[in-house]
Every structure is written in structure tokens, then in C-alpha cells.
Design a protein around this motif. Structure first.
Motif, PDB file in Angstrom:
ATOM      1  N   GLY A  89       0.427  -1.050  -0.319  1.00 58.69           N
ATOM      2  CA  GLY A  89       0.086  -0.145  -0.154  1.00 58.69           C
ATOM      3  C   GLY A  89       0.830   1.305  -0.129  1.00 58.69           C
ATOM      4  N   LEU A  90       1.914   1.260   1.006  1.00 62.62           N
ATOM      5  CA  LEU A  90       2.907   2.646   0.715  1.00 62.62           C
ATOM      6  C   LEU A  90       3.032   2.127  -0.470  1.00 62.62           C
ATOM      7  CD1 LEU A  90       4.119   2.170   4.772  1.00 62.62           C
ATOM      8  CD2 LEU A  90       2.761   3.650   3.635  1.00 62.62           C
ATOM      9  N   GLY A  91       4.145   1.125  -1.097  1.00 58.68           N
ATOM     10  CA  GLY A  91       4.565   1.134  -2.674  1.00 58.68           C
ATOM     11  C   GLY A  91       3.395   1.667  -3.708  1.00 58.68           C
ATOM     12  N   ALA A  92       2.604   1.740  -3.665  1.00 59.49           N
ATOM     13  CA  ALA A  92       1.205   2.232  -4.175  1.00 59.49           C
ATOM     14  C   ALA A  92       1.170   3.800  -4.394  1.00 59.49           C
ATOM     15  CB  ALA A  92      -0.005   1.634  -4.167  1.00 59.49           C
TER      16      ALA A  92
ATOM     17  N   LEU B 184      -1.540   8.614  -0.442  1.00 64.15           N
ATOM     18  CA  LEU B 184      -1.574   7.726   0.591  1.00 64.15           C
ATOM     19  C   LEU B 184      -2.440   6.834   0.470  1.00 64.15           C
ATOM     20  CD1 LEU B 184       1.556   8.538   2.611  1.00 64.15           C
ATOM     21  CD2 LEU B 184       1.977   7.858   0.963  1.00 64.15           C
ATOM     22  N   CYS B 185      -2.968   6.941   0.912  1.00 64.36           N
ATOM     23  CA  CYS B 185      -4.304   6.825   1.669  1.00 64.36           C
ATOM     24  C   CYS B 185      -5.656   6.096   0.495  1.00 64.36           C
ATOM     25  CB  CYS B 185      -5.451   7.407   2.529  1.00 64.36           C
ATOM     26  SG  CYS B 185      -4.853   7.855   3.569  1.00 64.36           S
ATOM     27  N   VAL B 186      -5.722   6.898  -0.936  1.00 65.29           N
ATOM     28  CA  VAL B 186      -6.715   6.355  -2.059  1.00 65.29           C
ATOM     29  C   VAL B 186      -5.833   4.898  -2.475  1.00 65.29           C
ATOM     30  CG1 VAL B 186      -7.995   6.679  -4.131  1.00 65.29           C
ATOM     31  CG2 VAL B 186      -7.775   8.264  -2.710  1.00 65.29           C
ATOM     32  N   PRO B 187      -4.670   4.755  -3.003  1.00 70.27           N
ATOM     33  CA  PRO B 187      -4.292   3.889  -3.324  1.00 70.27           C
ATOM     34  C   PRO B 187      -3.995   2.498  -1.775  1.00 70.27           C
ATOM     35  CG  PRO B 187      -2.352   5.282  -3.494  1.00 70.27           C
ATOM     36  CD  PRO B 187      -3.902   5.597  -3.097  1.00 70.27           C
TER      37      PRO B 187
END
Length: 474
Positions: A111-114, A286-289
Motif C-alpha cells: 500500500g505504501l509503495g502504491a 497515500l490513502c486512496v491507493p
């Protein structure tokens, strides 16, 4: 592992279950054989997803409880013992339990990567509170938006499913091909002043709408463990898609409420502007992906429980959708000539038809294919017939507009999708009628859907790859 070659311990439990059913003398041996085949397939499928033998047997047995009351009774009598065994028996260091403990870390990292990938893309395009948007860069970023998230979701599912190297290479090649097409094909240019007001028929916008369909099909390959030819696996992915959408919507609504309350509090403290800038610059990218990965993880973690949502949602929204469609038919009947039907209305009608198709798929994925047609199947059939009537009107309106104004990228894309949905829903309706008349089992409806679904990513490939070449002046 195949459905016919399960571990000895599972075979012993299957024999116990089979003897339990036969001893009640309410099912014939042939019926028990059919149920056993389905149970074996579900156990093998769950085991291939990383569950150990006990977990696979227990969850499959609980799902079989929806099919057969005796199986449900058997599951209730034996589930406590199995769960105790799962809890008290330590797992091997290389087994599924350590992987489950590591899974939240994998999800957080993906998630952080996206999120960082999206943040970097937004910064390059200048779409921040401190940058000046560049029209071409923004158009390219919007066109490739799904590429910043899909590879991380595919990576998580590939790790979860232990995807074979050949399948990983195939999926990676597919993602690379989509990226190359979106970067190199001659999409219609969008000027700086038009970047947020581009016509819907612009091939760049069409590519932005259809590329996620292709990438989601590649996500499905990873979810199915590379076994794309299995109809049961495809239906599992349909169920995963619906449950993913439910979880993502819930996370999005909760996030909007939380961010709104936080912004209000900081606004009262006189730092609302700075907080909003932080939201736009960092929190949303950061939160959406990240929510995409979290939603997928929640579906995977709660797969034995969340399936109960499917029949509830379909039973609530199917009658409401039928009422809406009947109202639309009445409005369209008094709307005047078909040429006067607004283009935006045609687009919205396609969205309604996709909603009906999604409800149909979700209902089929949650339905037992062995049970007889019931009242809800009749209600669903009525909804599909109403959708077909609306679709026929929309298709006629599209053809009239094309005859009046000629082809365009937008009209051609909408026409192709309309025809695909028309055939898909018509096949569902025809097979449902056949099942009511006793000429075919409801399992044929499920097979029809799973066999037809690949046509949608195929059409998306045509829109993304061929339309920029066919409609250069769009």
C-alpha cells in the motif's frame, strides 16, 4: 493438489462426512457423490490459496452448509473440534501460519509503495497545491492512473497465492504491454486550458476508463493462481470483485468522515488551509491507493464470513433496480425522438446496465448452482428483461445518432459496450428461463457468465490499442 488426490487425513474426514450423510437416509448415494465432488473442489481450491488441510476442510464444510442442511449440521457438530485443533497445533515454520502473520506487513508495504508511486506521478504532473499543472503531463498521468496501483495489488496476490514463475512472468509482461501502449500510442492531445474539460470522446479519456479493466483482468490472473481456464476460479474472482467494492466503499466513506471531522477541528484552530494542503499533497495520494490493498486483504482475511453479504445486497438492490428500470422505460417512452436523447443520458444508461450486470454476476456468484430456481430468480429475470428493454432503446438511440452525426471514438466505444452487455444479459435471461422450464440446471447460467467475462477485457484492449490509431482527430 487435485480434487481427486487429497491428503490422507482429509480423505478420512470426507469418509466420515459421507457416512454421516448416508446414515441419515435422506440423500441418495448419487446425491452424496455430487456433493462430495463439489466439496473436494472447494477444499483443493482453498488449500491452493495457502490454507492448511484443516482450515480448508472446515471452511469448505461451512460453505457446504448453505447447500445441504445435513452438511450444515455436520459442520456444527465437528467445527469446534477442528478449530481447537487449528489453535492448539503449532504450525510449521514454513507453513501458512507464519505467512499469515507476515501478511499485514506485506499489505502495508504494498500500500505504501502504491501511494508513493501515485505521489511521485502527481508531483511530476504538477498536480499539487504548489505546482502548476502541465496539460500533457496531467493527461498522461490520468491515462496511466491504474498503473500506479495495479502492480502492487498483483504483487500482493501473487505472494498470497504463491503464483508460479511462469504465471508471474506472463502477468508482468501484460502490465508492461499496457504501460507501453498507454505511453507510446498517439492519443489525442489535450491542451493546458482543456485539461479538466476534455470531451468524453477523447481517446485519452477512453483509455483511462478502459485500461483499469485490462489491469483488473491481470489482477484476476494473480488471484486465480494463474488458473484462468477454471470457471469456478473465475466465479471466485467475481465474488472477490464484488466484496472488494463493498469494502473499498466502506473504507472510503469512513475516510471521508474522518478527514472531514479532522479538517473541521483544525479549521476552528485557524490552521485549516495548511491541513487541506497536507491532505491534497500527502494524505489522499497515500490513502486512496493504500485502501485498495487493505480492501483486498480484508476480503482475503474474511472470506469465510463476508460471503454472507452477497445474498443480502442482491436481495436489497435487485427489486430497487427493477423499480428504477421500469421508471426509466416510462420516461424514455415519452422522451421524444431518439435523436434528441442527450449523449450524457446514453452514457448514464450504459452505467445503469453495468449496474444490472454487476448485480446479476454478484447474485450468481452467491447462489448455489445445485438448488432449484426460486422466487428471487424470477425477480432477477424480470430485472434483466427490463434492462434488456432499456438496452434495446439505448442501442437504437446510439444507431440513430451515428446515422445522424457519424462515428466517433465515444460513440463507437459506447456502442461496443452496449452490444456486449446486451448479449450477456440476453444469455442470462435465456438460460434462466430454461432452468425454470426444467430444460437446464442453473449451473449453466454460472458457466455462461464465466465463459463470457473475458470478452470485456478483450474489448478494453481494442479501445486502448486500436482507437488511438482509428480516431486520431478525436
Amino acid at each position: 493438489m487435485t480434487p481427486d488426490a487429497l491428503p490422507e487425513e482429509v480423505e478420512t474426514r470426507l469418509a466420515d462426512w459421507r457416512g454421516y450423510l448416508l446414515a441419515r437416509r435422506t440423500l441418495s448415494p448419487a446425491d452424496v457423490d455430487e456433493l462430495e465432488d463439489h466439496l473436494r473442489e472447494r477444499i483443493a481450491d482453498l488449500a491452493s490459496r495457502g490454507l492448511d488441510d484443516d482450515e480448508a476442510f472446515l471452511i469448505a464444510m461451512r460453505r457446504m452448509g448453505d447447500v445441504d442442511a445435513l452438511s450444515s449440521e455436520y459442520a456444527r457438530e465437528h467445527s469446534d473440534r477442528l478449530w481447537k485443533q487449528l489453535i492448539l497445533t503449532p504450525a510449521d515454520d514454513d507453513g501458512p501460519a507464519p505467512r499469515r502473520r507476515r501478511e499485514p506487513l506485506v499489505v502495508i508495504a504494498a500500500g505504501l509503495g502504491a501511494g508513493l508511486a501515485l505521489k511521485i506521478a502527481l508531483s511530476i504532473a504538477g498536480m499539487t497545491t504548489h505546482g502548476t499543472p502541465d496539460g500533457a503531463a496531467v493527461a498522461a498521468m490520468m491515462r496511466t492512473l491504474a498503473l500506479y496501483v495495479a502492480p502492487f495489488l498483483i504483487g500482493y496476490l501473487a505472494w498470497k497465492r504463491r503464483l508460479p514463475a511462469r504465471a508471474v512472468a506472463g502477468v508482468a509482461l501484460g502490465v508492461a504491454a499496457v504501460a507501453a501502449a498507454l505511453a507510446l500510442l498517439p492519443f489525442a492531445a489535450v491542451g493546458d486550458a482543456e485539461v479538466f474539460a476534455a470531451p468524453f470522446g477523447d481517446t485519452s479519456v477512453l483509455a483511462a476508463l478502459h485500461a483499469p479493466v485490462i489491469l483488473w483482468a491481470l489482477v484476476g490472473v494473480a488471484y486465480m493462481g494463474g488458473r484462468v481456464l477454471s470457471g469456478d476460479r473465475r466465479m471466485d474472482f467475481v465474488r472477490f470483485t464484488g466484496e472488494f467494492a463493498v469494502y473499498y466503499a466502506l473504507l472510503a466513506l469512513g475516510g471521508v468522515v474522518l478527514l472531514g471531522l479532522t479538517a473541521s477541528v483544525f479549521g476552528l484552530l485557524g490552521v485549516g488551509v495548511q491541513v487541506m494542503e497536507a491532505y491534497v499533497d500527502w494524505v489522499l495520494p497515500l490513502c486512496v491507493p493504500g485502501a485498495v490493498l487493505v480492501s483486498a486483504w480484508l476480503v482475503e482475511a474474511k472470506q469465510q464470513v463476508i460471503e454472507n453479504i452477497a445474498p443480502v445486497l442482491t436481495r436489497v438492490f435487485t427489486p430497487l433496480t427493477l423499480i428504477m428500470l421500469m421508471t426509466l422505460l416510462a420516461v424514455l417512452a415519452t422522451a421524444g425522438t431518439l435523436v434528441e436523447v442527450d449523449r450524457e443520458l446514453l452514457i448514464l444508461m450504459d452505467a445503469v446496465l453495468i449496474l444490472v450486470l454487476g448485480l446479476s454476476l454478484y447474485a450468481v456468484s452467491a447462489r448455489d448452482p445445485l438448488s432449484r430456481p426460486g422466487w428471487f430468480d424470477g425477480l432477477q429475470l424480470a430485472t434483466i428483461v427490463a434492462a434488456l428493454a432499456v438496452d434495446a432503446i439505448m442501442l437504437t438511440a446510439m444507431l440513430v445518432r451515428i446515422a445522424e452525426f457519424g462515428f466517433s471514438a465515444n460513440k463507437t466505444a459506447a456502442l461496443g459496450l452496449n452490444i456486449l452487455v446486451l448479449i450477456h444479459l440476453a444469455g442470462h435471461a435465456w438460460l434462466t428461463i430454461a432452468s425454470f422450464r426444467g430444460r437446464a440446471g442453473f449451473a449453466r447460467v454460472s458457466r455462461w457468465h464465466t465463459d463470457y467475462l473475458p470478452l470485456y477485457p478483450a474489448w478494453a484492449v481494442v479501445v486502448v490499442v486500436a482507437f488511438p490509431l482509428l480516431f486520431r482527430a478525436a
